[in-house]
Enzyme design. Structure first.
Site, PDB file in Angstrom:
ATOM      1  N   SER A  70     -12.047 -15.337   3.792  1.00  0.00           N
ATOM      2  CA  SER A  70     -12.213 -15.599   2.253  1.00  0.00           C
ATOM      3  C   SER A  70     -13.268 -16.876   1.998  1.00  0.00           C
ATOM      4  CB  SER A  70     -10.889 -15.913   1.612  1.00  0.00           C
ATOM      5  OG  SER A  70     -10.996 -15.992   0.253  1.00  0.00           O
ATOM      6  N   GLY A 103      -2.316  -8.878   5.757  1.00  0.00           N
ATOM      7  CA  GLY A 103      -1.950 -10.163   5.297  1.00  0.00           C
ATOM      8  C   GLY A 103      -1.534 -10.234   3.794  1.00  0.00           C
ATOM      9  N   ASN A 152     -16.007 -11.774  -3.792  1.00  0.00           N
ATOM     10  CA  ASN A 152     -15.029 -11.143  -4.602  1.00  0.00           C
ATOM     11  C   ASN A 152     -15.380  -9.458  -4.568  1.00  0.00           C
ATOM     12  OD1 ASN A 152     -15.026 -13.864  -5.597  1.00  0.00           O
ATOM     13  ND2 ASN A 152     -13.681 -13.046  -7.356  1.00  0.00           N
ATOM     14  N   LYS A 165      -5.789 -19.032   5.570  1.00  0.00           N
ATOM     15  CA  LYS A 165      -7.348 -18.597   5.983  1.00  0.00           C
ATOM     16  C   LYS A 165      -7.724 -19.449   7.087  1.00  0.00           C
ATOM     17  CE  LYS A 165      -7.095 -14.203   4.360  1.00  0.00           C
ATOM     18  NZ  LYS A 165      -6.731 -13.048   5.324  1.00  0.00           N
ATOM     19  N   TYR A 182      -2.671 -19.859   0.337  1.00  0.00           N
ATOM     20  CA  TYR A 182      -3.319 -18.907   0.911  1.00  0.00           C
ATOM     21  C   TYR A 182      -4.478 -19.117   1.391  1.00  0.00           C
ATOM     22  CZ  TYR A 182      -6.517 -14.947   0.475  1.00  0.00           C
ATOM     23  OH  TYR A 182      -7.339 -13.948   0.967  1.00  0.00           O
ATOM     24  N   ASP A 193      -8.750 -22.437 -10.789  1.00  0.00           N
ATOM     25  CA  ASP A 193     -10.245 -21.895 -11.006  1.00  0.00           C
ATOM     26  C   ASP A 193     -11.289 -22.881 -11.196  1.00  0.00           C
ATOM     27  OD1 ASP A 193      -9.395 -19.191 -10.859  1.00  0.00           O
ATOM     28  OD2 ASP A 193      -9.516 -18.741 -13.219  1.00  0.00           O
ATOM     29  N   SER A 210       0.779  -1.143  -0.132  1.00  0.00           N
ATOM     30  CA  SER A 210       0.088  -0.060   0.033  1.00  0.00           C
ATOM     31  C   SER A 210       0.881   1.237  -0.002  1.00  0.00           C
ATOM     32  CB  SER A 210      -0.897  -0.010   1.381  1.00  0.00           C
ATOM     33  OG  SER A 210      -0.275  -0.277   2.387  1.00  0.00           O
ATOM     34  N   PHE A 253      -9.912 -16.190 -18.786  1.00  0.00           N
ATOM     35  CA  PHE A 253      -9.520 -17.408 -18.669  1.00  0.00           C
ATOM     36  C   PHE A 253     -10.493 -18.568 -18.940  1.00  0.00           C
ATOM     37  CE2 PHE A 253      -6.632 -15.144 -15.760  1.00  0.00           C
ATOM     38  CZ  PHE A 253      -5.455 -14.633 -16.778  1.00  0.00           C
TER      39      PHE A 253
HETATM   40  P1  NAD Z   1      -4.322  -5.333   0.430  1.00  0.00           P
HETATM   41  O1  NAD Z   1      -3.158  -6.164   0.140  1.00  0.00           O
HETATM   42  O2  NAD Z   1      -4.520  -4.064  -0.358  1.00  0.00           O
HETATM   43  O3  NAD Z   1      -4.321  -4.765   1.885  1.00  0.00           O
HETATM   44  C1  NAD Z   1      -3.519  -5.570   2.841  1.00  0.00           C
HETATM   45  C2  NAD Z   1      -2.809  -4.572   3.682  1.00  0.00           C
HETATM   46  O4  NAD Z   1      -2.016  -5.267   4.725  1.00  0.00           O
HETATM   47  C3  NAD Z   1      -1.694  -3.822   2.908  1.00  0.00           C
HETATM   48  O5  NAD Z   1      -1.783  -2.356   3.185  1.00  0.00           O
HETATM   49  C4  NAD Z   1      -0.333  -4.203   3.516  1.00  0.00           C
HETATM   50  O6  NAD Z   1       0.550  -3.457   3.300  1.00  0.00           O
HETATM   51  C5  NAD Z   1      -0.797  -4.564   4.833  1.00  0.00           C
HETATM   52  N1  NAD Z   1       0.199  -5.896   5.212  1.00  0.00           N
HETATM   53  C6  NAD Z   1       0.373  -6.904   4.885  1.00  0.00           C
HETATM   54  N2  NAD Z   1       0.940  -7.776   5.597  1.00  0.00           N
HETATM   55  C7  NAD Z   1       1.325  -6.948   6.569  1.00  0.00           C
HETATM   56  C8  NAD Z   1       2.016  -7.148   7.797  1.00  0.00           C
HETATM   57  N3  NAD Z   1       2.631  -8.521   8.231  1.00  0.00           N
HETATM   58  N4  NAD Z   1       2.055  -6.354   8.994  1.00  0.00           N
HETATM   59  C9  NAD Z   1       1.349  -5.143   8.608  1.00  0.00           C
HETATM   60  N5  NAD Z   1       0.730  -4.864   7.490  1.00  0.00           N
HETATM   61  C10 NAD Z   1       0.617  -5.849   6.622  1.00  0.00           C
HETATM   62  O7  NAD Z   1      -5.338  -6.494   0.373  1.00  0.00           O
HETATM   63  P2  NAD Z   1      -7.045  -6.259   0.421  1.00  0.00           P
HETATM   64  O8  NAD Z   1      -7.624  -6.723  -0.897  1.00  0.00           O
HETATM   65  O9  NAD Z   1      -7.460  -5.010   1.282  1.00  0.00           O
HETATM   66  O10 NAD Z   1      -7.431  -7.479   1.546  1.00  0.00           O
HETATM   67  C11 NAD Z   1      -7.463  -7.387   2.921  1.00  0.00           C
HETATM   68  C12 NAD Z   1      -7.655  -8.671   3.661  1.00  0.00           C
HETATM   69  O11 NAD Z   1      -8.921  -9.231   3.058  1.00  0.00           O
HETATM   70  C13 NAD Z   1      -6.530  -9.469   3.640  1.00  0.00           C
HETATM   71  O12 NAD Z   1      -6.340 -10.396   4.537  1.00  0.00           O
HETATM   72  C14 NAD Z   1      -7.403 -10.535   2.426  1.00  0.00           C
HETATM   73  O13 NAD Z   1      -6.646 -11.854   2.449  1.00  0.00           O
HETATM   74  C15 NAD Z   1      -8.560 -10.601   2.632  1.00  0.00           C
HETATM   75  N6  NAD Z   1      -9.192 -10.956   1.474  1.00  0.00           N
HETATM   76  C16 NAD Z   1      -9.232 -10.109   0.334  1.00  0.00           C
HETATM   77  C17 NAD Z   1      -9.961 -10.505  -0.974  1.00  0.00           C
HETATM   78  C18 NAD Z   1      -9.561  -9.750  -2.235  1.00  0.00           C
HETATM   79  O14 NAD Z   1      -9.892 -10.143  -3.266  1.00  0.00           O
HETATM   80  N7  NAD Z   1      -9.166  -8.600  -2.079  1.00  0.00           N
HETATM   81  C19 NAD Z   1     -11.002 -11.581  -0.754  1.00  0.00           C
HETATM   82  C20 NAD Z   1     -11.151 -12.381   0.361  1.00  0.00           C
HETATM   83  C21 NAD Z   1     -10.352 -11.996   1.591  1.00  0.00           C
HETATM   84  N1  UFG Z   2     -10.282 -13.948 -14.823  1.00  0.00           N
HETATM   85  C1  UFG Z   2     -10.091 -13.746 -16.166  1.00  0.00           C
HETATM   86  N2  UFG Z   2      -8.908 -12.918 -16.525  1.00  0.00           N
HETATM   87  C2  UFG Z   2      -8.319 -12.334 -15.550  1.00  0.00           C
HETATM   88  C3  UFG Z   2      -8.480 -12.506 -14.140  1.00  0.00           C
HETATM   89  C4  UFG Z   2      -9.523 -13.278 -13.700  1.00  0.00           C
HETATM   90  O1  UFG Z   2     -10.939 -14.294 -16.977  1.00  0.00           O
HETATM   91  O2  UFG Z   2      -7.114 -11.537 -15.967  1.00  0.00           O
HETATM   92  C5  UFG Z   2     -11.510 -14.605 -14.382  1.00  0.00           C
HETATM   93  C6  UFG Z   2     -11.156 -15.860 -13.462  1.00  0.00           C
HETATM   94  O3  UFG Z   2     -10.775 -16.877 -14.243  1.00  0.00           O
HETATM   95  C7  UFG Z   2     -12.546 -15.963 -12.674  1.00  0.00           C
HETATM   96  C8  UFG Z   2     -12.939 -14.563 -12.628  1.00  0.00           C
HETATM   97  O4  UFG Z   2     -12.268 -14.051 -13.631  1.00  0.00           O
HETATM   98  O5  UFG Z   2     -13.228 -16.589 -13.274  1.00  0.00           O
HETATM   99  C9  UFG Z   2     -12.362 -13.888 -11.085  1.00  0.00           C
HETATM  100  O6  UFG Z   2     -11.230 -14.071 -11.069  1.00  0.00           O
HETATM  101  P1  UFG Z   2     -10.260 -13.191  -9.865  1.00  0.00           P
HETATM  102  O7  UFG Z   2      -8.741 -13.563  -9.923  1.00  0.00           O
HETATM  103  O8  UFG Z   2     -10.708 -11.829 -10.130  1.00  0.00           O
HETATM  104  O9  UFG Z   2     -10.971 -13.675  -8.392  1.00  0.00           O
HETATM  105  P2  UFG Z   2     -10.838 -15.094  -7.792  1.00  0.00           P
HETATM  106  O10 UFG Z   2     -12.267 -15.647  -7.763  1.00  0.00           O
HETATM  107  O11 UFG Z   2      -9.966 -16.183  -8.672  1.00  0.00           O
HETATM  108  O12 UFG Z   2     -10.305 -15.110  -6.355  1.00  0.00           O
HETATM  109  C10 UFG Z   2     -10.493 -13.869  -5.556  1.00  0.00           C
HETATM  110  C11 UFG Z   2      -9.467 -13.515  -4.821  1.00  0.00           C
HETATM  111  C12 UFG Z   2      -8.931 -14.468  -3.775  1.00  0.00           C
HETATM  112  C13 UFG Z   2     -10.165 -14.741  -2.876  1.00  0.00           C
HETATM  113  C14 UFG Z   2     -11.429 -15.019  -3.851  1.00  0.00           C
HETATM  114  C15 UFG Z   2     -12.659 -15.055  -2.691  1.00  0.00           C
HETATM  115  O13 UFG Z   2      -8.308 -13.280  -5.672  1.00  0.00           O
HETATM  116  O14 UFG Z   2      -7.932 -14.079  -3.102  1.00  0.00           O
HETATM  117  O15 UFG Z   2     -11.652 -14.188  -4.761  1.00  0.00           O
HETATM  118  O16 UFG Z   2     -13.828 -15.402  -3.310  1.00  0.00           O
HETATM  119  F1  UFG Z   2     -10.036 -15.621  -2.146  1.00  0.00           F
END
Ligand code: NAD
Ligand code: UFG
Length: 343
Positions: free
Chosen positions: A124, A82, A178, A152, A148, A293, A36, A217
């Site tokens: 997640s 994370g 998502n 979780k 990953y 996927d 970030s 994909f």
């Molecule tokens: P992000 O990477 O944008 O935000 C995570 C933040 O945590 C960042 O600012 C990073 O600098 C900080 N960070 C990472 N490791 C750290 C550590 N050891 N100590 C202190 N700070 C640390 O990710 P996000 O998309 O905002 O996701 C937030 C949370 O939600 C994560 O735990 C992720 O696994 C979970 N999550 C995200 C998604 C998604 O698709 N974005 C889906 C399901 C769950």
């Molecule tokens: N996809 C494409 N092209 C791309 C990226 C993705 O076709 O460039 C497709 C994927 O095959 C999938 C859909 O778009 O069918 C969504 O893919 P994302 O990568 O956006 O999301 P995922 O569902 O694979 O996974 C996301 C986060 C995971 C989280 C999960 C929770 O990446 O960390 O959602 O449901 F765990």
């Protein structure tokens, strides 16, 4: 109340900080900024007219967390910090176990050290793995297919056992589907480093001219248009879900809840919705399926509604229109020099 938000400078964390501040809470962002940019803090301040406290630190640093919790008299923690790349977790599993599992453990220990008991944890939908049935209810079998996802699940299990062992902790585990979209101001949004691995930021970068086309994909899945189906949920809806979960912890000690819309959309649905929102064609090519996927999944939303009174309200169009406002006004995100454009 004062809430420590670990990972509060990240994508979901920054949006949740806005929601918390606007609901009248004080926020302490605890982040090591590994994924970030400090600019996000200035943007949060512009939106809310309130400056969050920022502590640069790592969640694995138990002493710094306890000192921060005590110094700012925090009453609750929302734990976003994370690592989240499925692909990176396959090549560097120990990095993921250390950050996500050890990080969560040291956070909970620090909370115990200073007597802070309320915790909301970012989990997640990936913990479910390949769906046995749809929609995914919270009691669906858990079988994550990546390191990953397993980090979780391990943290979920650890928190479940902590909650069973004492009534000093009140814990909400939220399983996001998502998350996409951004704050309606276009001031904060998703700013992935390097080539986006997720669909929505990739589409947005194609729309703004940073990449030539979207690679879809797989178009031979057993879905109506052959492309993968997911439950896209607006990040501001997720943010309000965190607020509701925190409030709910005054009434119940432990919950595990899905945050999704309950509606599945295909990759082509998203490409078309984005094209409509930005007023341009989004070029795409069909390519091979991506390893790991699944064809389709979406959330059961009844429990979130029953326990938290929460439902996602924003539609696919809002998710795309808000993302486009952010991406078109901030073509290079928070200003990090973009990587070389590649397909
Ligand atoms: P992000 O990477 O944008 O935000 C995570 C933040 O945590 C960042 O600012 C990073 O600098 C900080 N960070 C990472 N490791 C750290 C550590 N050891 N100590 C202190 N700070 C640390 O990710 P996000 O998309 O905002 O996701 C937030 C949370 O939600 C994560 O735990 C992720 O696994 C979970 N999550 C995200 C998604 C998604 O698709 N974005 C889906 C399901 C769950
Ligand atoms: N996809 C494409 N092209 C791309 C990226 C993705 O076709 O460039 C497709 C994927 O095959 C999938 C859909 O778009 O069918 C969504 O893919 P994302 O990568 O956006 O999301 P995922 O569902 O694979 O996974 C996301 C986060 C995971 C989280 C999960 C929770 O990446 O960390 O959602 O449901 F765990």
């Amino acid at each position: 109340m004062t809430i420590m938000v670990t990972g509060g400078a990240g994508y979901i964390g920054s949006h949740t900080c806005v929601e918390l501040i606007e609901a009248g809470h004080q926020v302490v962002i605890f982040d090591n900024f590994c994924n970030s940019n400090i600019e996000v803090v200035r943007r949060i301040e512009r939106i809310t007219s309130a400056a969050p406290v920022v502590v640069r630190g790592d969640v694995r640093d138990r002493d710094l967390i306890s000192a921060t919790l005590a110094k700012h008299r925090c009453e609750a923690v929302i734990h976003f910090a994370g690592l989240k790349s499925v692909a990176e977790s396959v090549s560097h599993p120990l990095l993921y176990y250390e950050n996500n599992v050890l990080g969560s453990m040291s956070l909970v220990q620090a909370m115990q050290d200073v007597g802070v008991g309320k915790l909301v944890f970012s989990s997640s939908a990936t913990v479910y793995g390949d769906p046995v049935f749809l929609p995914l209810t919270e009691d669906h079998p858990k079988s994550p297919y990546s390191p990953y996802g397993r980090t979780k699940l391990v943290v979920e299990e650890m928190l479940t056992e902590v909650a069973q062992s004492t009534n000093r902790f009140k814990i909400a585990i939220l399983r996001y589907f998502n998350p996409v979209g951004c704050h309606v101001s276009g001031l904060i949004g998703e700013d992935p480093l390097g080539v986006p691995s997720n669909l929505m930021p990739f589409i947005a970068q194609v729309a703004v001219g940073r990449r030539p086309h979207v690679n879809i994909f797989g178009n031979d899945y057993n879905t109506p248009d052959g492309t993968g189906i997911r439950d896209y949920v607006h990040v501001m809806d997720l943010a309000s879900g965190h607020l509701r979960a925190l409030e709910h912890l005054s009434r119940q000690d432990f919950i595990q809840v899905n945050l999704g819309t309950g509606r599945g959309s295909s990759v082509l649905d998203l490409v078309q919705a984005f094209s409509k929102a930005c007023g341009k064609d989004i070029p795409f090519v069909f390519s091979a399926r991506r390893d790991g996927d699944v064809a389709s999944y979406y959330a059961a939303t009844d429990l979130a509604h029953k326990l938290l009174g929460w439902r996602a309200t924003r539609k696919l169009h809002d998710m795309c229109a808000d993302t486009w406002r952010w991406q078109s006004r901030n073509p290079n995100g928070y200003g990090i020099v973009p990587d070389q454009v590649s397909a």
